[in-house]
Design an enzyme around this catalytic site. Structure first.
Site, PDB file in Angstrom:
ATOM      1  N   ARG A   1       0.850  -1.132   0.071  1.00 12.79           N
ATOM      2  CA  ARG A   1      -0.055   0.065  -0.061  1.00 12.79           C
ATOM      3  C   ARG A   1       0.890   1.270   0.023  1.00 12.79           C
ATOM      4  NH1 ARG A   1       0.895   2.439   4.521  1.00 12.79           N
ATOM      5  NH2 ARG A   1       1.051   1.238   6.515  1.00 12.79           N
ATOM      6  N   GLY A   2       0.177   2.550  -0.168  1.00 12.28           N
ATOM      7  CA  GLY A   2       0.880   3.643  -0.233  1.00 12.28           C
ATOM      8  C   GLY A   2       0.685   4.318   1.431  1.00 12.28           C
ATOM      9  N   GLY A   3       1.733   5.146   1.723  1.00 12.12           N
ATOM     10  CA  GLY A   3       1.698   5.945   3.082  1.00 12.12           C
ATOM     11  C   GLY A   3       2.763   5.211   3.956  1.00 12.12           C
ATOM     12  N   GLU A   4       2.846   5.759   5.053  1.00 10.96           N
ATOM     13  CA  GLU A   4       3.952   5.422   6.096  1.00 10.96           C
ATOM     14  C   GLU A   4       3.384   4.410   7.162  1.00 10.96           C
ATOM     15  OE1 GLU A   4       7.004   6.463   6.054  1.00 10.96           O
ATOM     16  OE2 GLU A   4       6.986   7.861   4.455  1.00 10.96           O
ATOM     17  N   VAL A   5       4.064   4.528   8.191  1.00 11.67           N
ATOM     18  CA  VAL A   5       3.792   3.512   8.956  1.00 11.67           C
ATOM     19  C   VAL A   5       2.367   3.709  10.107  1.00 11.67           C
ATOM     20  CG1 VAL A   5       4.966   4.641  10.965  1.00 11.67           C
ATOM     21  CG2 VAL A   5       4.624   2.070  11.279  1.00 11.67           C
TER      22      VAL A   5
ATOM     23  N   CYS B   1       1.686   7.669  10.651  1.00  8.18           N
ATOM     24  CA  CYS B   1       1.536   7.896   9.064  1.00  8.18           C
ATOM     25  C   CYS B   1       2.546   9.242   8.909  1.00  8.18           C
ATOM     26  CB  CYS B   1       0.016   8.731   8.906  1.00  8.18           C
ATOM     27  SG  CYS B   1      -1.085   7.447   9.167  1.00  8.18           S
TER      28      CYS B   1
ATOM     29  N   ALA C   1      -7.120   6.514   8.999  1.00  9.50           N
ATOM     30  CA  ALA C   1      -5.933   6.522   8.335  1.00  9.50           C
ATOM     31  C   ALA C   1      -6.463   5.656   6.948  1.00  9.50           C
ATOM     32  CB  ALA C   1      -4.835   5.621   8.715  1.00  9.50           C
ATOM     33  N   ILE C   2      -5.868   6.039   5.762  1.00  6.16           N
ATOM     34  CA  ILE C   2      -6.155   5.385   4.610  1.00  6.16           C
ATOM     35  C   ILE C   2      -4.890   5.194   3.788  1.00  6.16           C
ATOM     36  CG2 ILE C   2      -7.317   5.655   2.271  1.00  6.16           C
ATOM     37  CD1 ILE C   2      -9.467   7.496   3.725  1.00  6.16           C
ATOM     38  N   GLY C   3      -4.827   3.792   3.168  1.00  5.79           N
ATOM     39  CA  GLY C   3      -3.544   3.550   2.300  1.00  5.79           C
ATOM     40  C   GLY C   3      -4.103   2.360   1.501  1.00  5.79           C
TER      41      GLY C   3
END
Length: 230
Positions: A90-94, A188, A157-159
């Protein structure tokens, strides 16, 4: 193309709703849910006629990082910890998942909606904003960021990952989790905005009730007919 109800023109009013299987699950290990998503996405990449899917569940405590996420946002050594940590597509951080957090994994064929990832992200946010509104809570977007905030606290949060316009991964809504796990990361990658939960605003809020509210909002926003999966 089937548009969401709020975007339908008068000529589209009689159009049949696209069918979407709804799978309500309880607590499921992250790797099991990930394998399930990958299988569902792969089958729909190969057969564009299969119905869409929405999975709603919870995870035991687990940390996940997006494809290009930096380890700098972890406050522990992932090689020397008992915590489950996964780097996924997925996209995004932790981010952090745990019981009390409602996780949604839509497996949608965007060819039947809009082939636009920004549109899709905004629609996922809209699902959550509408869900909060049912409880009299005003969910907000933050320009340049993805997710939903409530009085300055990030509650969702969304990823996502999209392959040949078939989606996987999705959203995580903090309903009534133990937020302590977020203290071990910079969620994030956003250091200046705290993480929150709906329980901080509505003590005693019930996750299963929120699950039903989110499912209803999802059907409204994406203009689908939900069918109970096994």
């Amino acid at each position: 193309m089937i548009l969401s109800r709020d975007e339908c023109s008068a000529g589209d009013v009689g159009s049949p709703l696209r069918e979407c299987w709804l799978y309500n699950r309880g607590l499921m290990r992250y790797e099991e849910a990930l394998a399930w998503q990958r299988s569902l996405q792969s089958s729909r990449v190969n057969d564009q006629n299969l119905n869409d899917v929405l999975i709603l569940l919870e995870h035991p405590p687990v940390y996940t990082l997006g494809t290009r996420a930096t380890l700098d946002f972890l406050k522990f050594d992932p090689a020397a910890t008992n915590w489950d940590v996964y780097r996924v597509e997925r996209g995004g951080e932790v981010t952090y998942h745990c019981p009390g957090q409602l996780v949604g994994y839509p497996i949608l064929n965007l060819r039947y909606y809009q082939q636009d990832l920004h549109w899709y992200l905004r629609k996922l946010e809209e699902v959550l904003i509408r869900s909060l509104a049912v409880y009299g809570l005003k969910g907000d977007r933050v320009p340049g960021m993805t997710g939903v905030w409530l009085e300055g606290k990030k509650v969702a949060a969304i990823g996502i990952k999209v392959s040949r316009w078939i989606t996987m991964h999705g959203f995580a809504l903090n309903v009534c989790p133990d937020l302590g796990g977020f203290e071990r990361i910079v969620p994030c990658g956003i250091a200046d905005k705290p993480v929150g939960s709906l329980a901080q605003f509505i003590p005693g809020i019930d996750l299963d009730e929120v699950r039903a509210v989110v499912a209803t909002a999802f059907a409204e926003v994406f203009g689908v007919k939900l069918m109970n999966g096994e």
